[in-house]
Design a protein around this motif. Structure first.
Motif, PDB file in Angstrom:
ATOM      1  N   ASP A 150       0.849  -1.195   0.000  1.00  0.00           N
ATOM      2  CA  ASP A 150       0.000   0.000   0.000  1.00  0.00           C
ATOM      3  C   ASP A 150       0.884   1.244   0.000  1.00  0.00           C
ATOM      4  O   ASP A 150       2.009   1.215   0.507  1.00  0.00           O
ATOM      5  CB  ASP A 150      -0.873   0.005   1.282  1.00  0.00           C
ATOM      6  CG  ASP A 150      -2.148   0.814   1.144  1.00  0.00           C
ATOM      7  OD1 ASP A 150      -2.150   1.830   0.425  1.00  0.00           O
ATOM      8  OD2 ASP A 150      -3.150   0.438   1.791  1.00  0.00           O
ATOM      9  N   ALA A 151       0.365   2.334  -0.546  1.00  0.00           N
ATOM     10  CA  ALA A 151       1.023   3.625  -0.361  1.00  0.00           C
ATOM     11  C   ALA A 151       0.753   4.166   1.036  1.00  0.00           C
ATOM     12  O   ALA A 151       1.491   5.016   1.533  1.00  0.00           O
ATOM     13  CB  ALA A 151       0.528   4.623  -1.398  1.00  0.00           C
ATOM     14  N   HIS A 152      -0.316   3.653   1.660  1.00  0.00           N
ATOM     15  CA  HIS A 152      -0.782   4.186   2.944  1.00  0.00           C
ATOM     16  C   HIS A 152      -0.743   3.114   4.031  1.00  0.00           C
ATOM     17  O   HIS A 152      -0.929   1.930   3.754  1.00  0.00           O
ATOM     18  CB  HIS A 152      -2.224   4.686   2.808  1.00  0.00           C
ATOM     19  CG  HIS A 152      -2.439   5.562   1.612  1.00  0.00           C
ATOM     20  ND1 HIS A 152      -2.981   5.098   0.441  1.00  0.00           N
ATOM     21  CD2 HIS A 152      -2.153   6.869   1.417  1.00  0.00           C
ATOM     22  CE1 HIS A 152      -3.039   6.084  -0.444  1.00  0.00           C
ATOM     23  NE2 HIS A 152      -2.547   7.173   0.118  1.00  0.00           N
ATOM     24  N   ASP A 154      -2.912   2.784   6.537  1.00  0.00           N
ATOM     25  CA  ASP A 154      -4.280   2.362   6.902  1.00  0.00           C
ATOM     26  C   ASP A 154      -4.403   2.000   8.375  1.00  0.00           C
ATOM     27  O   ASP A 154      -5.098   1.054   8.760  1.00  0.00           O
ATOM     28  CB  ASP A 154      -4.762   1.198   6.020  1.00  0.00           C
ATOM     29  CG  ASP A 154      -5.051   1.649   4.598  1.00  0.00           C
ATOM     30  OD1 ASP A 154      -4.896   2.848   4.302  1.00  0.00           O
ATOM     31  OD2 ASP A 154      -5.446   0.804   3.781  1.00  0.00           O
ATOM     32  N   ASP A 243      -3.328  -2.965  -1.989  1.00  0.00           N
ATOM     33  CA  ASP A 243      -4.063  -1.761  -2.395  1.00  0.00           C
ATOM     34  C   ASP A 243      -3.477  -1.298  -3.724  1.00  0.00           C
ATOM     35  O   ASP A 243      -2.265  -1.097  -3.834  1.00  0.00           O
ATOM     36  CB  ASP A 243      -3.894  -0.664  -1.332  1.00  0.00           C
ATOM     37  CG  ASP A 243      -4.774   0.552  -1.622  1.00  0.00           C
ATOM     38  OD1 ASP A 243      -5.029   0.834  -2.804  1.00  0.00           O
ATOM     39  OD2 ASP A 243      -5.193   1.214  -0.664  1.00  0.00           O
ATOM     40  N   ASP A 245      -3.271   1.387  -5.034  1.00  0.00           N
ATOM     41  CA  ASP A 245      -2.535   2.651  -5.036  1.00  0.00           C
ATOM     42  C   ASP A 245      -1.069   2.492  -4.641  1.00  0.00           C
ATOM     43  O   ASP A 245      -0.324   3.478  -4.613  1.00  0.00           O
ATOM     44  CB  ASP A 245      -3.238   3.732  -4.200  1.00  0.00           C
ATOM     45  CG  ASP A 245      -3.280   3.440  -2.714  1.00  0.00           C
ATOM     46  OD1 ASP A 245      -2.331   2.854  -2.187  1.00  0.00           O
ATOM     47  OD2 ASP A 245      -4.286   3.813  -2.083  1.00  0.00           O
TER      48      ASP A 245
HETATM   49 MN   LIG Z   1      -3.855   3.072  -0.061  1.00  0.00          MN
END
Ligand SMILES: [Mn+2]
Length: 275
Positions: A150-152, A154, A243, A245
């Motif tokens: 993921d880029a994030h 979460d 994800d 992204d």
């Molecule tokens: Mn994300």
């Protein structure tokens, strides 16, 4: 189990593999892998639309939907050599996150209890909370390692006054005990978030996050080998969460919350990327 059927487009299966009724115990017992649609985007904080993800993924391949995809490199055909089936979509009303997540969790637990591998097509990232909870209930509470691309992170706490959302699932899973924080491995984080308070919480849980800056410096394969080894230590199952992204925004510009950087060095937020 209610199926949406053609609610979000033609009622087709993933690449033409056989359909299954997950309430058919005999058919489920024979399955090795079950494709599950989770058409939910009620947890998004910015642009919605991920409810169309499962139908888009099922229908996007231009080759014949004949339930076969040989791999030249591997000399195998996973869809033929394993019994891979598609149960359709779980009914997940995006206006009722609690009920939607409970429905998904029950399905995932059922599939895991039948010793099949669930592959869940989202849907926004809220679904990782019920997904991993369902697997942990079947395979062992606190015994599931997670590898999360993921880029994030979460790992947020509350958004819009709600504990359920696409920025929260990893915190929910660790707080509930479904997963150990020190067996929760993140790969690809970049950009502008989270803030210091959340980073401290992650550190307190002993989470291991391979940010893009580290991957760029050390090399992806070295980081990935470490991640797999760590996630498998003292765990009985692995859950892989991806994800979209995490890829360069140029490859997935239509995702709901992008984070456009090159190798984590720059940082700009694109509220209206072309799609
Ligand atoms: Mn994300």
């Amino acid at each position: 189990m209610t199926r949406y059927g053609a609610q979000f487009g033609p009622n087709i299966t993933f690449l033409g593999i056989p359909a299954i009724d997950v309430d058919d115990a005999k058919a489920l017992a024979a399955a090795d892998v079950v494709i599950v649609g989770a058409p939910f985007d009620g947890g998004t904080s910015f642009r919605a639309g991920a409810r169309f993800g499962p139908s888009a993924i099922r229908g996007t391949d231009y080759l014949p939907h004949d339930g076969s995809r040989p791999s030249l490199a591997m000399r195998t055909d996973g869809l033929k050599e394993l019994n891979v089936v598609d149960m359709g979509d779980v009914e997940m009303f995006s206006g009722d996150a609690k009920t939607a997540c409970e429905s998904l969790e029950k399905v995932i637990e059922k599939i895991s209890n039948a010793n099949a591998i669930p592959i869940v097509l989202g849907g926004d990232h809220t679904i990782t909370w019920p997904d991993v909870t369902g697997v942990a209930k079947a395979r062992g509470w606190g015994k599931v390692g997670v590898i999360h691309f993921d880029a994030h992170a979460d790992t947020g706490d509350i958004t819009f006054g709600s504990l359920i959302g696409h920025g929260h699932p990893m915190r929910q899973l660790i707080e509930s005990g479904a997963c150990r924080g020190d067996r929760f491995i993140q790969i690809g984080l970049r950009g502008y978030w989270p803030e210091a308070e959340t980073l401290k919480w992650m550190s307190d849980q002993k989470m291991r996050s391979y940010e893009m800056t580290e991957i760029t410096a050390r090399g992806f394969e070295i980081c990935l080998d470490e991640a797999i080894k760590l996630a498998m230590t003292d765990c009985d199952a692995i859950f892989l969460s991806v994800d979209v992204d995490v890829v360069d925004p140029g490859s997935a510009p239509g995702t709901g919350t992008t984070c456009a950087t090159r190798n984590g060095c720059g940082d700009w937020f694109a509220p209206f990327p072309p799609c």
